[in-house]
Design a protein around this motif. Structure first.
Motif, mmCIF file in Angstrom:
data_model
loop_
_atom_site.group_PDB
_atom_site.id
_atom_site.type_symbol
_atom_site.label_atom_id
_atom_site.label_comp_id
_atom_site.label_asym_id
_atom_site.label_seq_id
_atom_site.Cartn_x
_atom_site.Cartn_y
_atom_site.Cartn_z
ATOM 1 N N LYS A 1 0.825 -1.204 0.000
ATOM 2 C CA LYS A 1 0.000 0.000 0.000
ATOM 3 C C LYS A 1 0.858 1.253 0.000
ATOM 4 N N ASN A 2 1.996 1.211 0.687
ATOM 5 C CA ASN A 2 2.916 2.339 0.665
ATOM 6 C C ASN A 2 3.475 2.571 -0.732
ATOM 7 N N VAL A 3 3.814 1.476 -1.413
ATOM 8 C CA VAL A 3 4.321 1.579 -2.780
ATOM 9 C C VAL A 3 3.253 2.167 -3.696
ATOM 10 N N MET A 4 2.014 1.681 -3.567
ATOM 11 C CA MET A 4 0.921 2.199 -4.385
ATOM 12 C C MET A 4 0.739 3.697 -4.158
ATOM 13 N N ARG A 5 0.816 4.117 -2.902
ATOM 14 C CA ARG A 5 0.661 5.542 -2.586
ATOM 15 C C ARG A 5 1.803 6.366 -3.180
ATOM 16 N N LYS A 6 3.021 5.885 -3.038
ATOM 17 C CA LYS A 6 4.186 6.627 -3.535
ATOM 18 C C LYS A 6 4.190 6.735 -5.058
ATOM 19 N N LEU A 7 3.672 5.697 -5.717
ATOM 20 C CA LEU A 7 3.666 5.685 -7.183
ATOM 21 C C LEU A 7 2.355 6.198 -7.773
ATOM 22 N N GLY A 8 1.418 6.569 -6.912
ATOM 23 C CA GLY A 8 0.155 7.114 -7.398
ATOM 24 C C GLY A 8 -0.661 6.115 -8.170
ATOM 25 N N SER A 9 -0.673 4.871 -7.724
ATOM 26 C CA SER A 9 -1.408 3.814 -8.413
ATOM 27 C C SER A 9 -2.551 3.320 -7.538
ATOM 28 N N SER A 10 -3.668 2.980 -8.178
ATOM 29 C CA SER A 10 -4.834 2.476 -7.456
ATOM 30 C C SER A 10 -4.833 0.962 -7.333
ATOM 31 N N SER A 11 -3.856 0.284 -7.948
ATOM 32 C CA SER A 11 -3.791 -1.175 -7.873
ATOM 33 C C SER A 11 -2.350 -1.623 -7.669
ATOM 34 N N ARG A 12 -2.179 -2.776 -7.085
ATOM 35 C CA ARG A 12 -0.838 -3.310 -6.840
ATOM 36 C C ARG A 12 -0.147 -3.676 -8.149
ATOM 37 N N THR A 13 -0.916 -4.174 -9.135
ATOM 38 C CA THR A 13 -0.312 -4.515 -10.423
ATOM 39 C C THR A 13 0.147 -3.261 -11.149
ATOM 40 N N GLY A 14 -0.667 -2.207 -11.101
ATOM 41 C CA GLY A 14 -0.274 -0.943 -11.714
ATOM 42 C C GLY A 14 0.978 -0.383 -11.073
ATOM 43 N N ALA A 15 1.070 -0.498 -9.753
ATOM 44 C CA ALA A 15 2.265 -0.029 -9.047
ATOM 45 C C ALA A 15 3.486 -0.836 -9.472
ATOM 46 N N ALA A 16 3.298 -2.143 -9.648
ATOM 47 C CA ALA A 16 4.405 -2.996 -10.070
ATOM 48 C C ALA A 16 4.905 -2.590 -11.447
ATOM 49 N N VAL A 17 3.977 -2.308 -12.371
ATOM 50 C CA VAL A 17 4.367 -1.889 -13.716
ATOM 51 C C VAL A 17 5.154 -0.594 -13.659
ATOM 52 N N LYS A 18 4.660 0.383 -12.878
ATOM 53 C CA LYS A 18 5.357 1.660 -12.780
ATOM 54 C C LYS A 18 6.742 1.493 -12.175
ATOM 55 N N ALA A 19 6.860 0.615 -11.189
ATOM 56 C CA ALA A 19 8.161 0.379 -10.561
ATOM 57 C C ALA A 19 9.165 -0.173 -11.569
ATOM 58 N N VAL A 20 8.688 -1.050 -12.466
ATOM 59 C CA VAL A 20 9.557 -1.593 -13.511
ATOM 60 C C VAL A 20 9.911 -0.513 -14.517
ATOM 61 N N ILE A 21 8.910 0.226 -14.973
ATOM 62 C CA ILE A 21 9.119 1.262 -15.974
ATOM 63 C C ILE A 21 10.107 2.319 -15.499
ATOM 64 N N LEU A 22 9.989 2.702 -14.237
ATOM 65 C CA LEU A 22 10.837 3.747 -13.680
ATOM 66 C C LEU A 22 12.197 3.237 -13.249
ATOM 67 N N GLY A 23 12.428 1.945 -13.409
ATOM 68 C CA GLY A 23 13.728 1.392 -13.060
ATOM 69 C C GLY A 23 13.956 1.216 -11.570
ATOM 70 N N ILE A 24 12.882 1.269 -10.794
ATOM 71 C CA ILE A 24 13.008 1.092 -9.340
ATOM 72 C C ILE A 24 13.341 -0.357 -9.012
ATOM 73 N N ILE A 25 12.751 -1.286 -9.778
ATOM 74 C CA ILE A 25 13.069 -2.700 -9.627
ATOM 75 C C ILE A 25 13.406 -3.276 -10.985
ATOM 76 N N GLU A 26 14.107 -4.384 -11.005
ATOM 77 C CA GLU A 26 14.444 -5.085 -12.236
ATOM 78 C C GLU A 26 13.938 -6.516 -12.138
ATOM 79 N N LEU A 27 13.371 -7.005 -13.211
ATOM 80 C CA LEU A 27 12.854 -8.379 -13.220
ATOM 81 C C LEU A 27 13.991 -9.379 -13.366
#
Length: 258
Positions: A232-258
């Motif tokens: 929920k903290n990640v979703m709030r920080k990334l401005g996403s309403s869903s956990r999957t959306g937050a995950a996509v943004k984290a990948v796109i922004l280079g915060i995490i790598e698959l």
């Protein structure tokens, strides 16, 4: 084609991650919707889904009308099915659209077909789609601000169980595509990556791999409640309403790598 030749080897987790990473790399620098759709189509084809469709619906539109199609609508469905669909006004009774408007996560078409609330007329849409080669598939609802809604569908020409991992990666790809399309339209997209704690990065990374909060808790040795807190903290920080959306943004922004 013999039954033996139709059997495919199961795709490993590593292969999925490699293919998804290649898809993200190929979308870098793509600034137009149609070339981006081509990249997504190629990725979906590698996962055995030759047919895909991306259909935005404005807030005041409850059906897909070809005369009022959002210009961002893109699909490679067979021409015969597209013509039949609008000739019969199936957009008015399409159960996939109806389910997508009410649901947040991806869903299989078989779930809709077998749902007791689905009418015979609605099942007719899916039955006829099958005659044009769209025998099975799943759809990803894409809900945005101010009531904006789009749906991305992936279809294949045979009946077989769709792996959960396949759905997870294609859902991530659909959300990535949708965010890039929004960026083209000058919609607000998170640009500067926020700071995530190590634990938040770990939790959201496992989300990209299709793990539930319960699974993640077991992997990291923390409670399910704590996992949900971090996500929920990640979703709030990334401005996403869903956990999957937050995950996509984290990948796109280079915060995490698959």
């Amino acid at each position: 084609m013999t039954a033996v030749s139709q059997v495919r080897r199961p795709v490993t987790r590593e292969a999925f991650a490699v293919e998804f990473g290649r898809f993200l790399d190929q979308t870098d620098g793509v600034a137009q919707s149609e070339p981006l759709f081509d990249v997504l189509s190629a990725f979906a084809l590698n996962l055995d889904f030759p047919w895909i469709a991306y259909c935005p619906l404005p807030p005041d539109q409850t059906i897909l009308n070809p005369d009022r199609f959002d210009p961002a609508a893109l699909m490679n469905y067979p021409d015969g099915w597209q013509g039949r669909y609008f000739e019969m006004a199936y957009d008015r009774i399409d159960p996939i659209i109806k389910r997508g408007q009410k649901q947040a996560g991806a869903f299989r078409w078989s779930e809709v077909y077998n749902d007791v609330s689905t009418t015979e007329m609605e099942r007719r849409v899916l039955d006829e789609a099958a005659t044009f080669g769209l025998r099975s598939g799943f759809s990803v609802p894409l809900h945005g601000p101010n009531g904006n809604f789009a749906i991305m569908s992936f279809a294949q020409s045979w009946d077989r169980e769709i792996q959960h991992r396949t759905i997870t990666y294609l859902q991530l790809a659909a959300l990535h595509f949708h965010l890039r399309i929004a960026k083209f339209a000058n919609s607000s997209v998170v640009e500067d990556p926020p700071n995530l704690s190590l634990r938040e990065k770990e939790c959201i990374l496992w989300v990209t791999r299709g793990k539930s909060s319960w699974d993640i808790g077991g992997i990291l040795g923390i409670s399910e409640h704590t996992v949900n807190f971090h996500i929920k903290n990640v979703m709030r920080k990334l401005g996403s309403s869903s956990r999957t959306g937050a995950a996509v943004k984290a990948v796109i922004l280079g915060i995490i790598e698959l």
